[in-house]
Structures are given as structure tokens and as C-alpha cells.
Design a protein around this motif. Structure first.
Motif, short mmCIF file in Angstrom:
data_model
loop_
_atom_site.label_atom_id
_atom_site.label_comp_id
_atom_site.label_asym_id
_atom_site.label_seq_id
_atom_site.Cartn_x
_atom_site.Cartn_y
_atom_site.Cartn_z
N GLY A 202 0.81 -1.21 0.00
CA GLY A 202 0.00 0.00 0.00
C GLY A 202 0.84 1.26 0.00
N ALA A 203 1.82 1.31 0.90
CA ALA A 203 2.65 2.50 1.00
C ALA A 203 3.49 2.70 -0.25
N ALA A 204 4.11 1.62 -0.74
CA ALA A 204 4.97 1.74 -1.91
C ALA A 204 4.18 2.21 -3.13
N VAL A 205 3.00 1.64 -3.33
CA VAL A 205 2.17 2.02 -4.47
C VAL A 205 1.65 3.45 -4.31
N ALA A 206 1.18 3.77 -3.12
CA ALA A 206 0.63 5.11 -2.88
C ALA A 206 1.68 6.18 -3.14
N SER B 150 -3.94 -3.09 -11.73
CA SER B 150 -3.51 -3.50 -10.40
C SER B 150 -2.03 -3.22 -10.23
N ALA B 151 -1.63 -2.89 -9.01
CA ALA B 151 -0.23 -2.56 -8.77
C ALA B 151 0.43 -3.47 -7.75
N ASN B 152 -0.22 -4.58 -7.40
CA ASN B 152 0.53 -5.51 -6.55
C ASN B 152 1.32 -6.45 -7.45
N SER B 153 1.87 -7.52 -6.89
CA SER B 153 2.78 -8.35 -7.69
C SER B 153 2.04 -9.16 -8.75
N ILE B 154 0.72 -8.96 -8.88
CA ILE B 154 -0.01 -9.44 -10.06
C ILE B 154 0.60 -8.81 -11.32
N ASN B 155 0.99 -7.52 -11.21
CA ASN B 155 1.43 -6.78 -12.39
C ASN B 155 2.87 -7.14 -12.73
N ILE B 156 3.10 -7.53 -13.96
CA ILE B 156 4.40 -8.06 -14.37
C ILE B 156 5.51 -7.03 -14.22
N SER B 157 5.22 -5.74 -14.34
CA SER B 157 6.28 -4.73 -14.23
C SER B 157 6.87 -4.71 -12.83
N ARG B 158 6.04 -4.88 -11.82
CA ARG B 158 6.55 -4.91 -10.45
C ARG B 158 7.42 -6.13 -10.22
N LEU B 159 6.98 -7.24 -10.75
CA LEU B 159 7.70 -8.49 -10.57
C LEU B 159 9.08 -8.43 -11.21
N LEU B 160 9.16 -7.90 -12.43
CA LEU B 160 10.44 -7.84 -13.13
C LEU B 160 11.43 -6.92 -12.42
#
Length: 424
Positions: A136-140, A208-218
Motif C-alpha cells: 500500500g505505501a509503496a504504491v501510494a 492493479s499494482a501488486n505483484s499481479i502486475n508483471i512490471s513490479r515483478l520484473l
């Protein structure tokens, strides 16, 4: 970069499309069709973090984003270090809490914000994500103030630390936060329901911006290379990495790093009492229990969203799941582990303490152990102070938000109510 939906492999998308869309049909996770083999690992490890990450992500994403633009995205996202600290003989900590919100999620959150700003199309974008603490904090903070992007963050009321809550529920502006009267799994289920609602997705430009999203994972792949770069060549040859695991995005990123060629001997998935994966690895039976609240609240997940990606990697690489180590600690054991670390001169917090303890129990002679420290101890000030009988000063990043009022709305785990909230 071409990606496919793990549930429906015929659904294929580009990197840009995967970033914009988040999830595929039937809530399927997107996954890279190919992961290249990097052959110049030692040369890569000799580079600084940003320059190395530009080469790693360039190899993964390909020429879909012009090199100069991708390099700028990474330079803007990775503005803080990830140092390795020695904790005990042959055991090291990778400190991932030196970013603006003092948690590992800053790497993925900031890169995703850069990626979405680069590949977005015209029209409204609404980021909807669930957090068990640090996402939450990182995305916000990563998306705060970005034009034409609204962020809605769901979190389980009373089940994250007060300081975690203050860090992302005091911003206002384009950041809306909702305390859900349920556990994290219920929050995550609401997010998945929203993505299944095609009308809602199109109307508000859902992402979505949790680790569902491939950009965050990479983005998270890069700090595994950064850890190895700070170890000697000899230590890297028998490296065992313990990952505190909730939604299993962090472990997925580590496995991608290994697939790329980073010499990691094996991984250990370390969980708290929400031990679906350790039990599954022991029995072969997937049987999630009801989620229980623990000291390590960011890992209070019984139905880890990224597990299909983990299994996909093992299958594609011809690895056996029996090679994946695992372990689970209850709260009493977590407290003991935290005290043991402190007695050795290292101040940690519950998530890192679990990863350290499971690693120390499973590390074999001749191996070098590395565990991930995913958050600053001060984010768990109340529990760390009580367990260690110390006083923790608040870092400035936390202190300024701690003084602000909470701006959250409150809601039951009711999709009809959430849908109306998103549309208003």
C-alpha cells in the motif's frame, strides 16, 4: 516482450499491454513466453545497481520500449541502495528497506509507476490493489500526484501495523484507502472480482499494482543480482536464499533471476502460521486454512496469488518442487528468532526474523546463506520494542506521516459496495 496468460496460454499480450491490463482472462497471471539466458554474469555483477538493472530489464523486456526511455525509467525508480549486511557466520541480510517507504515494495512500485506512465494510453486509469502491509505505501507514494491516475488501496482493518497504515492512509489527493472489515485474502478476492467485471474495468480503466502486475515483478529481479554482487565469487557458488513469503511475488522474482543465470543454489520459502505452501510441499495437497493474524502481517496470506507463476517456472525449467525448501514459524518462534538476531548485534523485524531462522536451521556446511529483510524495524515499532525491550526512534519518513490524521474509508467485504465506491 511477449507474455501469455498461465490459465489461458492462447491469450498473449505485449509488455505494455500486460502493464496496462494487469490480469488476463479468468484472473489469469501473465508470464513471459521466454526468459533469456544471460552469459556475462560476472561482468554484470561488476556494474553499479542502476546500470546492471538497465541491462537485465533490457534483456527481459526487449526492444518494445526504446533503450533510452527504459534506462530513464530505471534511473528514476532505483534511487536508493540495497546493502548486504553480515549477521552471523555465513549468513547475510539483503536490506531492502532503504527506499522512501522503508520496504522492498519500493523497487517494484516505483518501476511500475514509471512503466505505466510510459505505456499508458489516453483515458482514465484506476489502480486497484490489496495490501497486507507494505504494498500500500509503496504504491501510494509511487503514484501520488500522477496526473489522470487514481489509486484505490484495500487493506484489512486492524490487521496491519499502525505505522504501516499511517504511511499510506494520510496522503489524500489521488490516493483513496479503504479499511475492509475482513482479512487480506478477502481484500484480494474483492480485487479479483473487480477485474472480472468487464464493464467496471473499461469504465474506470482498472489496473492493479501488486505483484499481479508483471512490471513490479520484473523490477524485483534486479535486487537479487545486487545481493550477489556484494558477495565474493566463492560465496556465490553455494548461495542459499531464504525469502519471507506471503503472496510469493518476491520468491517468483528470485526464481526468474536464477532462470536468467544468477548462480543461486536453492531457495527457501519462509512463512508464518499461514503455511499453505510449506504444507503443500510436504504433502502435495493444496489446502488453505483460514488466514490468521500474526506479528509478520505482510505474510498473512493463505491463498498466495503468485504461486501459479512459481509452479510455471519449475515446470518450464525442469526443476522439481522438492528442490524448494520451506519452513513456517509461529509468533512465539518469531519472537525467539528476533531476539537471537539482536543478540548477535543485528536489529531486524518479524518478517526478516522468520527468513533468518528458517535459513539458519536449513543451511548446510559450505553454503552461504542470504535472507531478505523486507521492511525497516521501525515499521513494526510496537512489536519490536516489546519483544526486544528497546526504544526505536522513528525515521523521518515515518515520523512525518505518524503525525497526520488517517483519511481511510471503511467498508465490509462486499463487492456491490466496492463497485459503487469505485464508480463514484
Amino acid at each position: 516482450m511477449n507474455l501469455y496468460n498461465i490459465k489461458h496460454p492462447t491469450e498473449q499480450v505485449s509488455f505494455a499491454q500486460a502493464v496496462r491490463q494487469g490480469l488476463g482472462k479468468d484472473q489469469g497471471l501473465f508470464f513471459p513466453e521466454t526468459i533469456p539466458q544471460l552469459h556475462n554474469i560476472d561482468e554484470l555483477l561488476a556494474l553499479p545497481l542502476v546500470e546492471r538493472s538497465q541491462k537485465i530489464l533490457g534483456a527481459l523486456i526487449g526492444d518494445e520500449i526504446p533503450t533510452d526511455k527504459l534506462n530513464a525509467m530505471i534511473e528514476n525508480a532505483f534511487t536508493f541502495p540495497a546493502p548486504v549486511a553480515k549477521v552471523a557466520d555465513n549468513i547475510y541480510a539483503l536490506e531492502l528497506f532503504h527506499g522512501p517507504t522503508l520496504a522492498f515494495k519500493d523497487f517494484g512500485g516505483r518501476f511500475m509507476a514509471q512503466a505505466l506512465a510510459t505505456v499508458r494510453k489516453d483515458g482514465k486509469i484506476t489502480i486497484l490493489t490489496a495490501t497486507s502491509g507494505d504494498t500500500g505505501a509503496a504504491v501510494a507514494h509511487a503514484f501520488y500526484g500522477l496526473e489522470n491516475i487514481e489509486v484505490v488501496i484495500l487493506y484489512p482493518k486492524g490487521k496491519i501495523s499502525p505505522l504501516q497504515e499511517k504511511l499510506f492512509c494520510t496522503l489524500g489527493g489521488n490516493i483513496r484507502t479503504v479499511a475492509i472489515n475482513a482479512d487480506f485474502d478477502a481484500c484480494q478476492a474483492l480485487v479479483k472480482q473487480a477485474f472480472d467485471d468487464e464493464t467496471l474495468r473499461q469504465t474506470i480503466g482498472l489496473n492493479s499494482a501488486n505483484s499481479i502486475n508483471i512490471s513490479r515483478l520484473l523490477a524485483q529481479v534486479c535486487y537479487y543480482f545486487e545481493a550477489a554482487a556484494q558477495l565474493t565469487a566463492e560465496q556465490r557458488q553455494n548461495l542459499v536464499v531464504s525469502v519471507p513469503s506471503g503472496n510469493f511475488g518476491n520468491l517468483t522474482a528470485g526464481l526468474i533471476a536464477k532462470t536468467l543465470g544468477l548462480p543461486i543454489k536453492r531457495f527457501i520459502a519462509s512463512t508464518n502460521a499461514n503455511d499453505t505452501v510449506p504444507r503443500y510441499l510436504q504433502t502435495g495437497e493444496w489446502s488453505p486454512n483460514a488466514t490468521v493474524a500474526t506479528l509478520s502481517n505482510a505474510m498473512d496470506v493463505s491463498r498466495p496469488n503468485n504461486w501459479p507463476r512459481v509452479e510455471e517456472l519449475f515446470k518450464r525449467n525442469g526443476w522439481n518442487l522438492s528442490e524448494l525448501g520451506s519452513g513456517a514459524l509461529n509468533d512465539a518462534q518469531t519472537e525467539t528468532a528476533l531476539k537471537a538476531q539482536y543478540a548477535q548485534g543485528y536489529l531486524c523485524e518479524p518478517h526478516g526474523a522468520i527468513a533468518y531462522q528458517v535459513l539458519s536451521e536449513q543451511l548446510q556446511a559450505g553454503e552461504t546463506g542470504l535472507f531478505l529483510c523486507t521492511a525497516h524495524p521501525a515499521k513494526f515499532k510496537e512489536s519490536v520494542e516489546r519483544i526486544l525491550d528497546i526504544e526505536l526512534p522513528l525515521p523521518e519518513a515515518l515520523d512525518k506521516h505518524n503525525k497526520l490524521p488517517l483519511l481511510s474509508d471503511e467498508m465490509d467485504a462486499d463487492f456491490v459496495a466496492l463497485r459503487a465506491y469505485l464508480l463514484k
